[in-house]
Design a protein around this motif. Structure first.
Motif, PDB file in Angstrom:
ATOM      1  N   ASP A  55       0.761  -1.076   0.128  1.00  0.00           N
ATOM      2  CA  ASP A  55      -0.170  -0.220  -0.092  1.00  0.00           C
ATOM      3  C   ASP A  55       1.223   1.379  -0.383  1.00  0.00           C
ATOM      4  O   ASP A  55       1.694   1.602   0.869  1.00  0.00           O
ATOM      5  CB  ASP A  55      -0.602  -0.394   1.013  1.00  0.00           C
ATOM      6  CG  ASP A  55      -1.921   0.898   1.066  1.00  0.00           C
ATOM      7  OD1 ASP A  55      -1.465   2.270   0.207  1.00  0.00           O
ATOM      8  OD2 ASP A  55      -2.778   1.469   2.068  1.00  0.00           O
ATOM      9  N   ALA A  57       0.670   4.511  -0.446  1.00  0.00           N
ATOM     10  CA  ALA A  57       0.084   5.403  -0.289  1.00  0.00           C
ATOM     11  C   ALA A  57      -0.196   5.859   1.273  1.00  0.00           C
ATOM     12  O   ALA A  57       0.331   6.663   1.790  1.00  0.00           O
ATOM     13  CB  ALA A  57      -1.968   6.044  -0.440  1.00  0.00           C
ATOM     14  N   LYS A  58      -0.334   4.796   1.527  1.00  0.00           N
ATOM     15  CA  LYS A  58      -0.105   4.676   3.473  1.00  0.00           C
ATOM     16  C   LYS A  58       1.363   4.876   3.660  1.00  0.00           C
ATOM     17  O   LYS A  58       1.625   4.945   4.988  1.00  0.00           O
ATOM     18  CB  LYS A  58      -1.071   3.355   4.096  1.00  0.00           C
ATOM     19  CG  LYS A  58      -1.114   3.398   5.790  1.00  0.00           C
ATOM     20  CD  LYS A  58      -1.881   2.466   6.232  1.00  0.00           C
ATOM     21  CE  LYS A  58      -1.885   2.641   7.345  1.00  0.00           C
ATOM     22  NZ  LYS A  58      -3.546   1.841   7.957  1.00  0.00           N
ATOM     23  N   GLU A 109      -6.978  15.614  -8.691  1.00  0.00           N
ATOM     24  CA  GLU A 109      -5.722  14.331  -8.796  1.00  0.00           C
ATOM     25  C   GLU A 109      -5.464  14.357  -7.536  1.00  0.00           C
ATOM     26  O   GLU A 109      -5.593  13.893  -6.712  1.00  0.00           O
ATOM     27  CB  GLU A 109      -5.588  13.731  -9.493  1.00  0.00           C
ATOM     28  CG  GLU A 109      -5.946  12.309  -9.471  1.00  0.00           C
ATOM     29  CD  GLU A 109      -4.419  11.228 -10.900  1.00  0.00           C
ATOM     30  OE1 GLU A 109      -3.431  10.875 -10.749  1.00  0.00           O
ATOM     31  OE2 GLU A 109      -5.214  11.422 -11.412  1.00  0.00           O
ATOM     32  N   LYS A 110      -4.809  15.924  -7.127  1.00  0.00           N
ATOM     33  CA  LYS A 110      -3.719  15.935  -5.991  1.00  0.00           C
ATOM     34  C   LYS A 110      -5.030  16.060  -4.862  1.00  0.00           C
ATOM     35  O   LYS A 110      -3.908  15.957  -3.614  1.00  0.00           O
ATOM     36  CB  LYS A 110      -2.559  17.071  -6.146  1.00  0.00           C
ATOM     37  CG  LYS A 110      -1.640  17.339  -4.972  1.00  0.00           C
ATOM     38  CD  LYS A 110      -1.277  15.794  -5.599  1.00  0.00           C
ATOM     39  CE  LYS A 110       0.024  16.435  -4.407  1.00  0.00           C
ATOM     40  NZ  LYS A 110       1.322  15.135  -4.305  1.00  0.00           N
ATOM     41  N   ARG A 111      -5.721  16.648  -5.530  1.00  0.00           N
ATOM     42  CA  ARG A 111      -6.669  17.372  -4.109  1.00  0.00           C
ATOM     43  C   ARG A 111      -6.792  15.623  -2.899  1.00  0.00           C
ATOM     44  O   ARG A 111      -7.110  15.576  -1.939  1.00  0.00           O
ATOM     45  CB  ARG A 111      -8.035  18.221  -4.375  1.00  0.00           C
ATOM     46  CG  ARG A 111      -8.128  18.628  -3.167  1.00  0.00           C
ATOM     47  CD  ARG A 111      -9.511  19.699  -4.030  1.00  0.00           C
ATOM     48  NE  ARG A 111     -10.437  20.277  -2.653  1.00  0.00           N
ATOM     49  CZ  ARG A 111     -10.024  20.858  -1.825  1.00  0.00           C
ATOM     50  NH1 ARG A 111      -9.193  21.172  -1.884  1.00  0.00           N
ATOM     51  NH2 ARG A 111     -10.845  21.908  -1.060  1.00  0.00           N
ATOM     52  N   GLU A 113      -5.549  12.593  -3.141  1.00  0.00           N
ATOM     53  CA  GLU A 113      -4.477  12.010  -2.300  1.00  0.00           C
ATOM     54  C   GLU A 113      -4.544  12.255  -0.858  1.00  0.00           C
ATOM     55  O   GLU A 113      -3.941  11.970  -0.234  1.00  0.00           O
ATOM     56  CB  GLU A 113      -3.167  12.545  -3.066  1.00  0.00           C
ATOM     57  CG  GLU A 113      -2.905  10.888  -4.513  1.00  0.00           C
ATOM     58  CD  GLU A 113      -2.492  11.427  -5.483  1.00  0.00           C
ATOM     59  OE1 GLU A 113      -1.327  12.249  -4.938  1.00  0.00           O
ATOM     60  OE2 GLU A 113      -1.791  11.143  -6.226  1.00  0.00           O
ATOM     61  N   ILE A 114      -4.659  14.393  -1.092  1.00  0.00           N
ATOM     62  CA  ILE A 114      -3.323  15.027  -0.241  1.00  0.00           C
ATOM     63  C   ILE A 114      -5.579  14.433   0.682  1.00  0.00           C
ATOM     64  O   ILE A 114      -5.088  14.084   2.442  1.00  0.00           O
ATOM     65  CB  ILE A 114      -4.067  16.159   0.028  1.00  0.00           C
ATOM     66  CG1 ILE A 114      -2.549  16.954  -0.732  1.00  0.00           C
ATOM     67  CG2 ILE A 114      -4.532  17.178   1.047  1.00  0.00           C
ATOM     68  CD1 ILE A 114      -2.463  18.101  -1.466  1.00  0.00           C
ATOM     69  N   GLN A 116      -6.602  12.102   0.986  1.00  0.00           N
ATOM     70  CA  GLN A 116      -6.567  10.483   1.824  1.00  0.00           C
ATOM     71  C   GLN A 116      -5.708  10.103   3.073  1.00  0.00           C
ATOM     72  O   GLN A 116      -5.555  10.114   3.587  1.00  0.00           O
ATOM     73  CB  GLN A 116      -6.186   9.849   0.356  1.00  0.00           C
ATOM     74  CG  GLN A 116      -5.696   7.693   0.835  1.00  0.00           C
ATOM     75  CD  GLN A 116      -5.488   7.244  -0.387  1.00  0.00           C
ATOM     76  OE1 GLN A 116      -5.101   7.501  -1.272  1.00  0.00           O
ATOM     77  NE2 GLN A 116      -5.697   5.784  -0.405  1.00  0.00           N
ATOM     78  N   GLU A 117      -4.303  10.612   3.067  1.00  0.00           N
ATOM     79  CA  GLU A 117      -3.639  11.295   3.640  1.00  0.00           C
ATOM     80  C   GLU A 117      -3.633  11.911   4.653  1.00  0.00           C
ATOM     81  O   GLU A 117      -3.842  11.254   5.584  1.00  0.00           O
ATOM     82  CB  GLU A 117      -2.430  12.057   3.147  1.00  0.00           C
ATOM     83  CG  GLU A 117      -1.860  11.944   1.736  1.00  0.00           C
ATOM     84  CD  GLU A 117      -0.319  12.615   1.289  1.00  0.00           C
ATOM     85  OE1 GLU A 117       0.128  13.589   2.044  1.00  0.00           O
ATOM     86  OE2 GLU A 117       0.099  12.386   0.270  1.00  0.00           O
TER      87      GLU A 117
END
Length: 131
Positions: A55, A57-58, A109-111, A113-114, A116-117
């Motif tokens: 994973d 992203a995590k 897309e970047k928004r 991802e952020i 999700q972070e």
């Protein structure tokens, strides 16, 4: 021949523990019946599990959190660990940074991802999550 055998003996922590007499520190906190993991240890273990699960992203978020922890340890008191309340302050500060960067990006897309972070970071904040 002797050097090769000694190198193997030197690398094995169980044999080192027997040699140096500190078996308790080599076995770890699980065998000694220690309580729950600290926040920093839990994040480290979760990062290892995320790496095993591939994973990305995590894993990236947890690596950044551990990096923030290391930076806080060197800048504040030069200790080897952070207490849970200090670690929670670091996590809260990192979450605020992510929320500021979320406002900087337009929809896309970047928004996502952020966002999700932020959700991953907030999962470690526990009851003190402030929206």
């Amino acid at each position: 021949m002797y050097q090769k055998a000694f190198r193997i003996f030197k690398q094995n922590p169980w044999q080192q523990a027997f040699l140096y007499g500190n078996l308790g520190s080599r076995i770890g906190s699980i065998a000694l019946g220690a309580g729950a993991l600290s926040l920093m240890e839990r994040i480290s273990e979760d990062m290892k599990n995320a790496m095993r699960a591939k994973d990305k992203a995590k894993t990236g978020v947890l690596r950044m959190l551990l990096s923030e922890f290391k930076y806080a340890m060197t800048s504040e008191q030069r200790s080897s660990t952070l207490e849970d309340d200090q670690a929670l302050k670091v996590i809260t500060a990192y979450c605020k940074k992510l929320k500021k960067s979320l406002d900087a990006y337009p929809e896309g897309e970047k928004r996502a991802e952020i966002a999700q972070e932020i959700s991953v970071v907030e999962s470690y904040m526990g009851d003190s999550v402030s929206s």
